[in-house]
Design a protein around this motif. Structure first.
Motif, PDB file in Angstrom:
ATOM      1  N   HIS A 381      24.902 -16.559 -11.394  1.00 15.26           N
ATOM      2  CA  HIS A 381      24.164 -15.307 -11.531  1.00 15.26           C
ATOM      3  C   HIS A 381      22.727 -15.523 -12.005  1.00 15.26           C
ATOM      4  O   HIS A 381      22.174 -14.691 -12.735  1.00 15.26           O
ATOM      5  CB  HIS A 381      24.910 -14.351 -12.468  1.00 15.26           C
ATOM      6  N   VAL A 382      22.161 -16.638 -11.602  1.00 13.49           N
ATOM      7  CA  VAL A 382      20.739 -16.861 -11.864  1.00 13.49           C
ATOM      8  C   VAL A 382      19.931 -15.890 -11.010  1.00 13.49           C
ATOM      9  O   VAL A 382      20.184 -15.739  -9.813  1.00 13.49           O
ATOM     10  CB  VAL A 382      20.342 -18.312 -11.535  1.00 13.49           C
ATOM     11  N   VAL A 383      18.978 -15.218 -11.615  1.00 16.39           N
ATOM     12  CA  VAL A 383      18.162 -14.254 -10.884  1.00 16.39           C
ATOM     13  C   VAL A 383      17.242 -15.016  -9.932  1.00 16.39           C
ATOM     14  O   VAL A 383      16.459 -15.868 -10.351  1.00 16.39           O
ATOM     15  CB  VAL A 383      17.349 -13.377 -11.852  1.00 16.39           C
ATOM     16  N   THR A 384      17.351 -14.686  -8.648  1.00 27.58           N
ATOM     17  CA  THR A 384      16.701 -15.453  -7.591  1.00 27.58           C
ATOM     18  C   THR A 384      15.986 -14.513  -6.628  1.00 27.58           C
ATOM     19  O   THR A 384      16.452 -13.396  -6.387  1.00 27.58           O
ATOM     20  CB  THR A 384      17.754 -16.273  -6.819  1.00 27.58           C
ATOM     21  N   ASP A 385      14.868 -14.966  -6.089  1.00 25.76           N
ATOM     22  CA  ASP A 385      14.127 -14.165  -5.116  1.00 25.76           C
ATOM     23  C   ASP A 385      14.913 -14.019  -3.820  1.00 25.76           C
ATOM     24  O   ASP A 385      15.492 -14.993  -3.316  1.00 25.76           O
ATOM     25  CB  ASP A 385      12.781 -14.814  -4.802  1.00 25.76           C
ATOM     26  N   LEU A 386      14.913 -12.826  -3.294  1.00 28.15           N
ATOM     27  CA  LEU A 386      15.400 -12.586  -1.946  1.00 28.15           C
ATOM     28  C   LEU A 386      14.281 -12.878  -0.951  1.00 28.15           C
ATOM     29  O   LEU A 386      13.099 -12.854  -1.324  1.00 28.15           O
ATOM     30  CB  LEU A 386      15.864 -11.137  -1.805  1.00 28.15           C
ATOM     31  N   PRO A 387      14.609 -13.176   0.316  1.00 24.94           N
ATOM     32  CA  PRO A 387      13.547 -13.392   1.308  1.00 24.94           C
ATOM     33  C   PRO A 387      12.634 -12.169   1.407  1.00 24.94           C
ATOM     34  O   PRO A 387      13.103 -11.029   1.442  1.00 24.94           O
ATOM     35  CB  PRO A 387      14.327 -13.616   2.613  1.00 24.94           C
ATOM     36  N   VAL A 388      11.348 -12.414   1.426  1.00 25.66           N
ATOM     37  CA  VAL A 388      10.383 -11.317   1.517  1.00 25.66           C
ATOM     38  C   VAL A 388      10.534 -10.608   2.858  1.00 25.66           C
ATOM     39  O   VAL A 388      10.656 -11.251   3.907  1.00 25.66           O
ATOM     40  CB  VAL A 388       8.947 -11.843   1.348  1.00 25.66           C
ATOM     41  N   LEU A 389      10.553  -9.285   2.819  1.00 24.04           N
ATOM     42  CA  LEU A 389      10.665  -8.470   4.027  1.00 24.04           C
ATOM     43  C   LEU A 389       9.295  -7.863   4.331  1.00 24.04           C
ATOM     44  O   LEU A 389       8.769  -7.087   3.525  1.00 24.04           O
ATOM     45  CB  LEU A 389      11.707  -7.368   3.833  1.00 24.04           C
ATOM     46  N   ALA A 390       8.714  -8.249   5.453  1.00 25.62           N
ATOM     47  CA  ALA A 390       7.384  -7.764   5.821  1.00 25.62           C
ATOM     48  C   ALA A 390       7.428  -7.208   7.238  1.00 25.62           C
ATOM     49  O   ALA A 390       8.104  -7.756   8.108  1.00 25.62           O
ATOM     50  CB  ALA A 390       6.355  -8.892   5.730  1.00 25.62           C
ATOM     51  N   SER A 391       6.709  -6.111   7.461  1.00 23.04           N
ATOM     52  CA  SER A 391       6.644  -5.480   8.778  1.00 23.04           C
ATOM     53  C   SER A 391       5.207  -5.519   9.275  1.00 23.04           C
ATOM     54  O   SER A 391       4.318  -4.888   8.693  1.00 23.04           O
ATOM     55  CB  SER A 391       7.142  -4.033   8.709  1.00 23.04           C
ATOM     56  N   GLU A 392       4.985  -6.266  10.359  1.00 23.07           N
ATOM     57  CA  GLU A 392       3.650  -6.314  10.949  1.00 23.07           C
ATOM     58  C   GLU A 392       3.292  -4.984  11.602  1.00 23.07           C
ATOM     59  O   GLU A 392       2.124  -4.594  11.664  1.00 23.07           O
ATOM     60  CB  GLU A 392       3.571  -7.455  11.963  1.00 23.07           C
ATOM     61  N   THR A 393       4.315  -4.265  12.103  1.00 21.12           N
ATOM     62  CA  THR A 393       4.060  -2.954  12.711  1.00 21.12           C
ATOM     63  C   THR A 393       3.505  -1.986  11.672  1.00 21.12           C
ATOM     64  O   THR A 393       2.505  -1.297  11.899  1.00 21.12           O
ATOM     65  CB  THR A 393       5.354  -2.395  13.323  1.00 21.12           C
ATOM     66  N   TYR A 394       4.171  -1.934  10.513  1.00 17.52           N
ATOM     67  CA  TYR A 394       3.696  -1.040   9.455  1.00 17.52           C
ATOM     68  C   TYR A 394       2.350  -1.507   8.908  1.00 17.52           C
ATOM     69  O   TYR A 394       1.506  -0.698   8.517  1.00 17.52           O
ATOM     70  CB  TYR A 394       4.724  -0.958   8.336  1.00 17.52           C
ATOM     71  N   ARG A 395       2.144  -2.817   8.882  1.00 18.56           N
ATOM     72  CA  ARG A 395       0.869  -3.333   8.381  1.00 18.56           C
ATOM     73  C   ARG A 395      -0.277  -2.904   9.293  1.00 18.56           C
ATOM     74  O   ARG A 395      -1.366  -2.541   8.814  1.00 18.56           O
ATOM     75  CB  ARG A 395       0.926  -4.854   8.274  1.00 18.56           C
ATOM     76  N   ALA A 396      -0.023  -2.951  10.599  1.00 19.70           N
ATOM     77  CA  ALA A 396      -1.049  -2.486  11.539  1.00 19.70           C
ATOM     78  C   ALA A 396      -1.353  -1.013  11.327  1.00 19.70           C
ATOM     79  O   ALA A 396      -2.514  -0.581  11.406  1.00 19.70           O
ATOM     80  CB  ALA A 396      -0.590  -2.749  12.969  1.00 19.70           C
ATOM     81  N   ALA A 397      -0.304  -0.210  11.036  1.00 18.45           N
ATOM     82  CA  ALA A 397      -0.520   1.214  10.780  1.00 18.45           C
ATOM     83  C   ALA A 397      -1.299   1.434   9.493  1.00 18.45           C
ATOM     84  O   ALA A 397      -1.929   2.489   9.311  1.00 18.45           O
ATOM     85  CB  ALA A 397       0.835   1.923  10.704  1.00 18.45           C
TER      86      ALA A 397
END
Length: 875
Positions: A381-397
């Motif tokens: 139960h070591v607190v660990t980063d989840l994979p970053v979720l990024a949306s290029e579609t939303y970034r373009a908007a």
């Protein structure tokens, strides 16, 4: 305000010395009371508040602010205080806790030699413990406990302990918090302050006992962590009470738990059981995993703090399904975990006033990247980063700007794939832009918070457009009763999930650092030696360098040891702050070297020893010379250069020897002859006679130990054109005069028992006229062991010269062929003295040539397969 203080203070574990009249016989024991709502925060009050505005919670709440949840450090690190707030554990987590009682008692006739402690885990009965850790060492497992208990032998307080440094040297017992549990008998018997009344009914805790041991506990009592399965909850679907991670059932249990025991204290009629059970069914739906198999759609594995406001605990619970909770029409309800088909369509004839549309969220609320953490169940139960979720579609908007929303640790989330699903849910819900406020007639009375509705407004081009109701208010005015709905656009795609969207865990799992509380581990030391010159002119001596390694960043001190292999006791060196140590003036011999490390908490590793290692000192052969290069000069001289030799005993008292073979490739020390004179080991160049072939260089130290051979090939080149004018070829007949040597099969060899031989060429070289001439010898030899050692005495070898030996012999065998010439002096009618040469200039007409053959011992033979001398004159 008095009521508020009493309620908040009620959520404490208390050590008391006398029974409390207002409580069951827990009184004098470790007891748990639980604080509930702050004064006036009743179901009715929440209902009134929620009726005006939707209570946005769960992951949706995290978009506005992070839920106030206990961090991993807060629930795993040990503190010492007699009064502490209780924790409610749902699902499975690794817990530490507060040491609420500790004592030292007599052991072995000495006072204060035995340590006792009590550490509560939860303010309720738990389903059981899975494993126990001391520092970073796992010492106890439930599986081992069951095996030991089935056998029923040995000390029950040692049952469950697994192989570690602590096994059999500590005592552990987990009390699950049953209502009928008795006080810990060993503590009662050992310490007067702990009595039979200290039963801790309804409180899960772990009892720890150990005798004083400086090596086992160099810094005192260790950190205790317990991986436990939490509270059993009631499931209305089948009427069973069992351990469960279903977040809907956990929320229901928390709401119904009395305030005295840490819950809200509501009744069943205060709950929207239809919504809760619908969520319970949804949470248990299997979701495929990219790695194969399935997992529940939603789960909660975490703790609730009885000191926190119920709103905060409900927020933490609702993060498990990425939705919301609310009090609607007097009952606690939940939603937002899945798409629900609308049952109502709102049309223009249901509106009693103009609508208000908000086309886009404020820019400061926008985000196109989501970060989050989870407590990895596969890594304690070591607190660990989840994979970053990024949306290029939303970034373009968002005009190309990277806008990040960090959700922090998702309370109660221990699954890698499930955490990613919650992150996607947060991103898609957060990107919902269009909001609308609909003033409706009583026709919308049945609409509830969280419902999905269709809106058809032809003037705006909306045809059955779907919205989620996020707020509901009922007002009475001159125009009558108005049901005012606040809505936000939604759709089924928000809840879509495919296994292809799952990012797998990094190969090798989650990296973790060693604990400063665990015994460090170090490698056996490696040994290298070097020579050095003493300041006082005492000569060349040997220095040994020891080096060890570790992956433990907490080691801050090292210690090394050495002993001759024949000695019983080792010499222990002083402390160093680096994993290296230098030992000067080591005598040659065989030694055993050891190393150990100490961490910042004063805990030493075990001594780790390397295998026996030989220190050769000045007896060690030198290394090869490096970067050997050569070039011709003036058509008669070969210039060789190399790097300065690194060995002190080569530079001081050593030398470098040169040999030459007439081939450009494949030359060896045994197939070459000495050329030129050896030079001091401290120089970096030599001038030698120029001949086509391979030059070989070999260093020797002051004791004569030879090193490896280095080679460079050269072609003789001259700016002055020269032509061959005469030649003497002795092979294969070797018909000249022999002394100590003989010829057979085209090979000239030293005789058995001879270490020196002379061979005089068959005839005299006559150049016709006297004058300057350049003589160049061409020799091919091989130094071999005289007997083929693969066969014992009296056996016949299956080879005869010039066939190669089956046994190739010692590559360090030493021998040489020295070509010598003398010139006839017509003025005195005598021959001059013999002179050694490889390629040299002479003046004369008549020349006599001979070869001097030598080997270092009778065990070797020097065999000659090519022997000639050519004369060259300028053209």
């Amino acid at each position: 305000m008095a009521h508020r203080v009493i309620c908040l203070a009620g959520a404490l574990f208390i050590i008391t010395a006398a029974p409390a009249l207002a409580m069951p016989p827990v009184g004098a024991a470790l007891a748990a009371a639980a604080g509930g709502w702050a004064a006036g925060l009743t179901a009715t009050a929440i209902m009134g508040q929620a009726a005006m505005a939707f209570v946005l919670s769960g992951v949706q709440m995290a978009l506005a602010k992070k839920p106030k949840a206990k961090t991993r450090d807060e629930i795993t690190l040990n503190k010492i205080q007699p009064v502490t707030a209780g924790l409610i554990l749902y699902g499975e987590r690794t817990l530490g806790g507060t040491i609420v009682a500790r004592s030292t008692t007599e052991a072995g006739g000495k006072p204060h030699r035995r340590y006792h402690s009590v550490m509560p885990l939860a303010c309720h009965e738990i389903d059981g413990a899975v494993e126990i850790w001391l520092g970073e060492t796992k010492v106890w497992t439930e599986a081992q406990y069951r095996q030991d208990a089935a056998r029923g032998t040995g000390d029950p307080y040692h049952w469950g302990q697994i192989d570690s440094d602590f096994r059999g040297r500590i005592r552990l017992k987990v009390h699950t918090g049953a209502e009928d549990q008795a006080a810990e008998p060993r503590y009662v018997a050992a310490a007067s302050e702990w009595t039979a009344d200290h039963r801790g009914r309804g409180v899960a805790y772990v009892y720890f006992e150990a005798d004083y041991d400086r090596d086992l506990f160099p810094t005192g009592a260790p950190q205790i962590r317990v991986r436990a399965r939490g509270k059993r909850v009631y499931d209305p679907r089948d009427g069973q009470t069992r351990y469960s991670t279903n977040p809907a059932l956990c929320l229901r249990d928390y709401a119904l738990t009395p305030e005295l025991f840490g819950g809200i204290g509501w009744r069943e009629e205060d709950l929207d059981d239809a919504a809760l059970l619908a969520l319970a069914n949804l949470a248990e739906e299997p979701v495929p995993l990219a790695t194969g198999g399935t997992e529940d759609r939603y789960a909660f594995n975490g703790v609730l703090d009885t000191e926190a406001a119920p709103r905060e605990n409900l927020d933490n619970l609702s993060t498990a399904w990425g939705g919301w909770w609310a009090c609607e029409r007097g009952r606690l309800t939940v939603g937002g975990g899945a798409w629900e088909e609308p049952e109502l369509t709102i049309t223009e004839d249901m509106l009693v006033a103009g609508i208000r549309v908000i086309a886009r969220r404020p820019f400061e609320e926008q985000f196109n990247v989501v970060k989050a953490q989870f407590a990895d169940a596969t890594a304690e139960h070591v607190v660990t980063d989840l994979p970053v979720l990024a949306s290029e579609t939303y970034r373009a908007a968002d005009h190309g700007e990277r806008l990040v929303r960090d959700l922090g640790e998702l309370p109660g989330e221990t699954g890698h794939a499930r955490g990613q699903r919650l992150m996607k849910l947060a991103l898609l819900k957060g990107r919902r832009q269009r909001q609308v406020i609909l003033p409706c007639s009583l026709a919308a009375w049945g609409v509830r918070l969280g419902d999905t509705v269709r809106v058809t407004l032809p003037r705006r081009g909306w045809q059955a457009k779907t919205f989620e109701v996020t707020g509901r208010a009922v007002t009475v005015g001159p125009g009558g009763v108005q049901v005012r709905l606040t809505c936000i656009e939604t759709g089924p795609a928000i809840f879509d999930w495919r296994t292809s969207e799952e990012t797998p865990k990094p190969a090798g799992g989650i990296p973790t650092l060693p604990s400063p509380t665990a015994k460090p581990q170090v490698s056996a030391p490696t040994m290298t030696e070097e020579l050095y010159e003493t300041r006082g002119g005492g000569g060349v001596k040997t220095r040994v360098r020891l080096a060890a390694t570790t992956d433990n960043p907490f080691i801050d001190a090292w210690q090394f040891s050495w002993r001759p292999i024949s000695a019983a006791e080792a010499t222990v060196r002083g402390l160093t702050d680096t994993p290296e140590d230098l030992i000067d003036d080591m005598a040659p011999g065989t030694y055993v070297f050891g190393a150990r490390g100490r961490n910042t908490r004063g805990m030493w590793s075990d001594w780790v020893y390397a295998g026996a290692a030989a220190v050769q000192g000045e007896n060690a052969p030198p290394v090869a010379i490096t970067n050997l290069a050569g070039q011709s000069a003036g058509g008669a001289v070969a210039m060789l250069r190399w790097d300065r030799h690194p060995s002190l005993d080569v530079r001081q008292g050593g030398w470098i020897e040169f040999r030459h073979a007439g081939v450009l490739t494949g030359a060896t020390w045994r197939s070459s002859v000495v050329i030129g004179k050896a030079v001091s080991g401290g120089v970096t160049e030599a001038t030698l006679p120029l001949k086509t072939g391979t030059y070989l260089a070999r260093p020797h130290d002051a004791k004569g130990n030879p090193g490896p051979v280095s080679a460079v090939a050269l072609r003789a080149a001259s700016l002055v054109p020269m032509a061959e004018v005469a030649r003497l070829d002795e092979a294969p007949g070797f018909a000249g005069t022999k002394a100590g040597c003989s010829a057979a099969g085209g090979v000239l060899s030293t005789d058995e028992g001879a270490t020196y031989a002379l061979y005089v060429f068959t005839g005299v070289m006559d150049l016709g006229v006297a004058g300057p001439v350049r003589l160049v010898s061409d020799v091919e030899i091989l130094i071999e062991e005289r007997r083929d050692l693969m066969f014992g005495p009296g056996t016949a070898a299956f080879w005869t010269p010039p066939d190669g030996l089956f046994w190739q012999g010692n590559t360090d065998a030493y021998g040489d062929l020295d070509t010598q010439v003398r010139v006839y002096d017509p003025a005195t009618a005598t021959w001059g003295p013999w002179q050694s040469f490889d390629a040299a200039e002479f003046d004369g007409r008549f020349f006599q040539v001979r070869a001097a053959l030598s080997v270092e011992s009778e065990a070797y033979a020097l065999r000659v397969t090519r022997l000639s001398v050519a004369a060259f004159r300028a053209t």
